[in-house]
Design an enzyme around this catalytic site. Structure first.
Site, PDB file in Angstrom:
ATOM      1  N   ASN A 130     -26.292  23.583 -55.293  1.00 46.36           N
ATOM      2  CA  ASN A 130     -26.974  23.609 -54.001  1.00 46.36           C
ATOM      3  C   ASN A 130     -27.844  22.382 -53.746  1.00 46.36           C
ATOM      4  O   ASN A 130     -28.545  22.326 -52.738  1.00 46.36           O
ATOM      5  CB  ASN A 130     -27.837  24.877 -53.877  1.00 46.36           C
ATOM      6  CG  ASN A 130     -28.976  24.910 -54.887  1.00 46.36           C
ATOM      7  OD1 ASN A 130     -29.079  24.058 -55.759  1.00 46.36           O
ATOM      8  ND2 ASN A 130     -29.828  25.909 -54.769  1.00 46.36           N
ATOM      9  N   LYS A 131     -27.816  21.394 -54.635  1.00 45.90           N
ATOM     10  CA  LYS A 131     -28.696  20.239 -54.478  1.00 45.90           C
ATOM     11  C   LYS A 131     -28.112  19.207 -53.514  1.00 45.90           C
ATOM     12  O   LYS A 131     -27.027  19.385 -52.961  1.00 45.90           O
ATOM     13  CB  LYS A 131     -28.983  19.619 -55.843  1.00 45.90           C
ATOM     14  CG  LYS A 131     -29.789  20.520 -56.769  1.00 45.90           C
ATOM     15  CD  LYS A 131     -31.125  20.916 -56.161  1.00 45.90           C
ATOM     16  CE  LYS A 131     -32.044  21.631 -57.140  1.00 45.90           C
ATOM     17  NZ  LYS A 131     -31.577  22.964 -57.503  1.00 45.90           N
ATOM     18  N   VAL A 132     -28.840  18.092 -53.315  1.00 38.24           N
ATOM     19  CA  VAL A 132     -28.422  17.077 -52.339  1.00 38.24           C
ATOM     20  C   VAL A 132     -27.015  16.585 -52.648  1.00 38.24           C
ATOM     21  O   VAL A 132     -26.168  16.460 -51.767  1.00 38.24           O
ATOM     22  CB  VAL A 132     -29.420  15.906 -52.316  1.00 38.24           C
ATOM     23  CG1 VAL A 132     -28.973  14.851 -51.289  1.00 38.24           C
ATOM     24  CG2 VAL A 132     -30.826  16.396 -51.979  1.00 38.24           C
TER      25      VAL A 132
END
Length: 376
Positions: A183-185
């Protein structure tokens, strides 16, 4: 209702497939091979640092940073009361004591004034967390650290691409730590990265994460090491994602600006603020709602948004409330609790269209019975 609005889902496409296939066809799918060093080189180039060492998670990155700096039993490490628990667990892995302090009411980041109050002769490090991609007040934090001879480990796990006075987060402290969770950048499926300019530390960390194996002597291990290596499969995905990073950042910041525009001037909703000279990565756009004024709790608001197809997430619970950390609850965490009770993460995935974000914002206004003409 808009369908398939995404909170924080990863954006994967043809480029990622191409690089993964290339990795599989090369036969280098595990920890040995060309993709890992290439990902580290490109990541260091993006951050403009001398060294990057890839690991299996953001948690592993924080653990290795603390371990390399010699944090041990009897030491204290200052952390914000609001963060993901992975910021704090590695402190305990090292046998040290987490010292929780309150956060700033507007930026939601660790308050430098509270840091100064918490310093003791046992304090060895500070871990500022750039919460939801929003940079901390790094000038004041570094000033405090230098004055007291304390290390600064930046938890930049949520803030890849964020800037503080022209510098990338994760490059201002002594060591920076990043996460590539789904779910990170950007994502490698899991994984993390350590960024630093100290060659000696970088070399030793690289040695430690490979089970402290002296390759020149075969399977000889002079220290206790860790199995924290990134795989080439993960790194190949990371390279593809890194090539799309600017696209992701532009979208996330555009969404963040849209939320700010729609909520501007509404007393019941305030957007997480940035310090002067800071630019958030806008990983997860976040707002604080005056729940007393609107007569609803955050869970009630979430339920209503869910009915309208808008996924959300609560702000992190103050860690001092968790059973393993209740004994460390020493101070006043008024801002942390107030943000938790009133805070909400809104959709920020780059899979969303501009219209999805506008719909999510308007849905929140509708639920709170706030009448406003929004012309975008």
């Amino acid at each position: 209702m808009f369908n398939n609005i995404q909170l924080d889902s990863p954006n994967l496409g043809d480029k990622e497939k191409e690089y993964l296939i290339k990795c599989i066809e090369s036969g280098y799918v595990s920890t040995a091979g060309p993709f890992v060093p290439e990902f580290e080189r490109r990541f260091a180039e993006f951050l403009n640092v001398n060294h990057c060492v890839s690991v299996q998670s953001g948690t592993a990155a924080l653990h290795m940073a603390l371990y390399e700096l010699g944090i041990k039993d009897g030491d204290e490490v200052i952390v914000p009361a609001i963060t993901f628990v992975a910021t704090v667990n590695p402190i305990v892995y090292c046998g040290a004591t987490p010292v929780f302090v309150d956060v700033d009411k507007d930026t939601w980041n660790i308050d430098p004034r509270e840091i100064e109050k918490a310093i003791t002769p046992k304090t060895k490090a500070i871990i500022p967390v750039h919460l939801y991609g929003n940079p901390c007040d790094m000038d004041k934090i570094m000033e405090i650290a230098m004055k007291n001879n304390i290390y600064v480990i930046e938890d930049a796990t949520e803030s890849l691409g964020a800037l503080y006075k022209g510098k990338m987060t994760g490059t201002i402290g002594h060591i920076g730590c990043f996460s590539f969770n789904g779910n990170k950048v950007i994502t490698t499926g899991g994984g993390g990265m350590i960024s630093l300019n100290n060659e000696e530390w970088a070399s030793h960390i690289r040695f430690l994460v490979n089970q402290a194996r002296d390759i020149a002597q075969g399977y000889y291990h002079s220290e206790i090491g860790f199995n924290y290596r990134m795989t080439n499969l993960e790194a190949s995905l990371g390279i593809a994602q890194l090539e799309r990073l600017q696209e992701f950042l532009e979208k996330k910041r555009m969404y963040f600006e849209l939320y700010k525009e729609i909520f501007n001037g509404i007393e019941e909703i305030t957007v997480q603020k940035e310090y002067e000279g800071a630019e958030s990565s806008a990983w997860l756009p976040s707002v604080k709602i005056d729940c007393k004024k609107v007569g609803m709790t955050i869970p009630q608001i979430q339920d209503e948004l869910k009915k309208r197809g808008v996924p959300t997430r609560r702000i992190f619970n103050p860690i001092v409330d968790f059973p393993p950390y209740k004994e460390y609850k020493k101070g006043n965490y008024f801002n942390s609790y107030e943000i938790f009770e009133n805070g909400l993460n809104l959709p920020g995935s780059t899979l969303n269209a501009f219209e999805n974000i506008e719909y999510a914002a308007k849905a929140l206004l509708n639920i709170l019975n706030i009448k406003r003409e929004v012309n975008i």
